[in-house]
Design a protein around this motif. Structure first.
Motif, PDB file in Angstrom:
ATOM      1  N   THR A  51       0.837  -1.198   0.000  1.00 50.06           N
ATOM      2  CA  THR A  51       0.000   0.000   0.000  1.00 50.06           C
ATOM      3  C   THR A  51       0.870   1.246   0.000  1.00 50.06           C
ATOM      4  O   THR A  51       1.823   1.344   0.764  1.00 50.06           O
ATOM      5  CB  THR A  51      -0.945   0.032   1.228  1.00 50.06           C
ATOM      6  OG1 THR A  51      -0.162   0.093   2.415  1.00 50.06           O
ATOM      7  CG2 THR A  51      -1.851  -1.183   1.265  1.00 50.06           C
ATOM      8  N   LEU A  52       0.535   2.169  -0.877  1.00 50.50           N
ATOM      9  CA  LEU A  52       1.265   3.430  -0.996  1.00 50.50           C
ATOM     10  C   LEU A  52       0.253   4.551  -1.183  1.00 50.50           C
ATOM     11  O   LEU A  52      -0.859   4.317  -1.661  1.00 50.50           O
ATOM     12  CB  LEU A  52       2.213   3.393  -2.195  1.00 50.50           C
ATOM     13  CG  LEU A  52       3.262   2.286  -2.182  1.00 50.50           C
ATOM     14  CD1 LEU A  52       3.900   2.134  -3.543  1.00 50.50           C
ATOM     15  CD2 LEU A  52       4.315   2.582  -1.132  1.00 50.50           C
ATOM     16  N   GLN A 101       7.404  -1.384 -11.894  1.00 53.52           N
ATOM     17  CA  GLN A 101       8.476  -1.274 -12.882  1.00 53.52           C
ATOM     18  C   GLN A 101       9.113  -2.639 -13.119  1.00 53.52           C
ATOM     19  O   GLN A 101       9.362  -3.021 -14.251  1.00 53.52           O
ATOM     20  CB  GLN A 101       9.532  -0.273 -12.385  1.00 53.52           C
ATOM     21  CG  GLN A 101      10.644   0.005 -13.359  1.00 53.52           C
ATOM     22  CD  GLN A 101      10.149   0.807 -14.557  1.00 53.52           C
ATOM     23  OE1 GLN A 101       9.286   1.647 -14.437  1.00 53.52           O
ATOM     24  NE2 GLN A 101      10.706   0.535 -15.707  1.00 53.52           N
ATOM     25  N   THR A 102       9.396  -3.363 -12.029  1.00 52.28           N
ATOM     26  CA  THR A 102      10.017  -4.686 -12.119  1.00 52.28           C
ATOM     27  C   THR A 102       9.302  -5.639 -11.174  1.00 52.28           C
ATOM     28  O   THR A 102       9.201  -5.375  -9.975  1.00 52.28           O
ATOM     29  CB  THR A 102      11.509  -4.623 -11.736  1.00 52.28           C
ATOM     30  OG1 THR A 102      12.164  -3.653 -12.548  1.00 52.28           O
ATOM     31  CG2 THR A 102      12.180  -5.969 -11.905  1.00 52.28           C
ATOM     32  N   LEU A 146       8.869  -0.322  -7.736  1.00 48.34           N
ATOM     33  CA  LEU A 146       7.703   0.500  -8.037  1.00 48.34           C
ATOM     34  C   LEU A 146       8.170   1.918  -8.319  1.00 48.34           C
ATOM     35  O   LEU A 146       9.114   2.406  -7.678  1.00 48.34           O
ATOM     36  CB  LEU A 146       6.740   0.503  -6.856  1.00 48.34           C
ATOM     37  CG  LEU A 146       6.267  -0.875  -6.399  1.00 48.34           C
ATOM     38  CD1 LEU A 146       5.669  -0.809  -5.005  1.00 48.34           C
ATOM     39  CD2 LEU A 146       5.265  -1.420  -7.371  1.00 48.34           C
ATOM     40  N   THR A 147       7.524   2.577  -9.275  1.00 42.70           N
ATOM     41  CA  THR A 147       7.887   3.954  -9.590  1.00 42.70           C
ATOM     42  C   THR A 147       6.668   4.851  -9.446  1.00 42.70           C
ATOM     43  O   THR A 147       5.541   4.448  -9.720  1.00 42.70           O
ATOM     44  CB  THR A 147       8.454   4.094 -11.019  1.00 42.70           C
ATOM     45  OG1 THR A 147       7.519   3.574 -11.956  1.00 42.70           O
ATOM     46  CG2 THR A 147       9.788   3.386 -11.157  1.00 42.70           C
ATOM     47  N   PRO A 163       9.699   8.965 -14.050  1.00 39.89           N
ATOM     48  CA  PRO A 163       9.461   8.735 -12.621  1.00 39.89           C
ATOM     49  C   PRO A 163      10.120   9.797 -11.743  1.00 39.89           C
ATOM     50  O   PRO A 163      11.211  10.266 -12.019  1.00 39.89           O
ATOM     51  CB  PRO A 163      10.067   7.365 -12.357  1.00 39.89           C
ATOM     52  CG  PRO A 163      10.825   6.984 -13.560  1.00 39.89           C
ATOM     53  CD  PRO A 163      10.462   7.905 -14.668  1.00 39.89           C
ATOM     54  N   MET A 164       9.390  10.147 -10.689  1.00 42.56           N
ATOM     55  CA  MET A 164       9.885  11.119  -9.714  1.00 42.56           C
ATOM     56  C   MET A 164      10.559  10.408  -8.549  1.00 42.56           C
ATOM     57  O   MET A 164      11.410  10.964  -7.877  1.00 42.56           O
ATOM     58  CB  MET A 164       8.723  11.953  -9.169  1.00 42.56           C
ATOM     59  CG  MET A 164       7.987  12.688 -10.245  1.00 42.56           C
ATOM     60  SD  MET A 164       6.401  13.408  -9.765  1.00 42.56           S
ATOM     61  CE  MET A 164       6.296  13.289  -8.039  1.00 42.56           C
ATOM     62  N   ARG A 165      10.109   9.167  -8.299  1.00 44.22           N
ATOM     63  CA  ARG A 165      10.642   8.411  -7.168  1.00 44.22           C
ATOM     64  C   ARG A 165      10.555   6.930  -7.498  1.00 44.22           C
ATOM     65  O   ARG A 165       9.637   6.479  -8.172  1.00 44.22           O
ATOM     66  CB  ARG A 165       9.820   8.719  -5.928  1.00 44.22           C
ATOM     67  CG  ARG A 165      10.339   8.096  -4.675  1.00 44.22           C
ATOM     68  CD  ARG A 165       9.743   8.698  -3.423  1.00 44.22           C
ATOM     69  NE  ARG A 165       8.310   8.545  -3.340  1.00 44.22           N
ATOM     70  CZ  ARG A 165       7.663   8.243  -2.228  1.00 44.22           C
ATOM     71  NH1 ARG A 165       8.325   8.062  -1.114  1.00 44.22           N
ATOM     72  NH2 ARG A 165       6.361   8.127  -2.212  1.00 44.22           N
TER      73      ARG A 165
END
Length: 134
Positions: free
Chosen positions: A53-54, A63-64, A111-112, A122-124
């Protein structure tokens, strides 16, 4: 009688949630583990499911996906009742990634976070080490 009605209405008003009350992430039922960015690494057994959860004002994407994990689904949801009920636009959203451990091994779930209009920038980046035990 009027006094009882007034008291009953007052009592009802006291339990009404605030229009900007926080909402929990929409976590799927039956997950063995819930992970967020503060958790660090993940260790699960083959066959178990878990959720990451984000929260963000932008979008999170996988992303991977390491070998041994299967992405069962992704959900998003508002973080406040005002967003959910239409009283507020914009703001942060929950992102929930539902995953299943399908074979033993180790890897990184990457995750991006990026704006929806520029997903390729991506910012992060968040890398979560994952270990799947037999």
């Amino acid at each position: 009688m009027i006094a009882l009605t007034v008291l009953a209405l007052y009592a009802c008003d006291r339990v009404t949630p605030s229009p900007d009350a926080p909402l929990p992430a929409p976590v799927p039922a039956g997950v063995a583990l819930v992970v967020d960015e503060a958790t660090g690494s993940v260790s699960v057994r083959t066959g178990q499911t878990f959720a990451v959860t984000l929260s963000s004002n932008f979008d999170w994407q996988v992303q991977t996906l390491p070998d041994g994990l299967e992405l069962l689904g992704t959900k998003t949801g508002p973080t406040t009742t005002a967003q959910r009920d239409g009283g507020e636009t914009g703001g942060a959203s929950w992102f929930v990634f539902h995953l299943k451990a399908v074979q033993p091994g180790e890897g990184e779930l990457v995750l991006t976070e990026a704006p929806g209009w520029e997903p390729e920038k991506p910012m992060r980046t968040l890398a979560i080490p994952v270990r799947v035990e037999p």
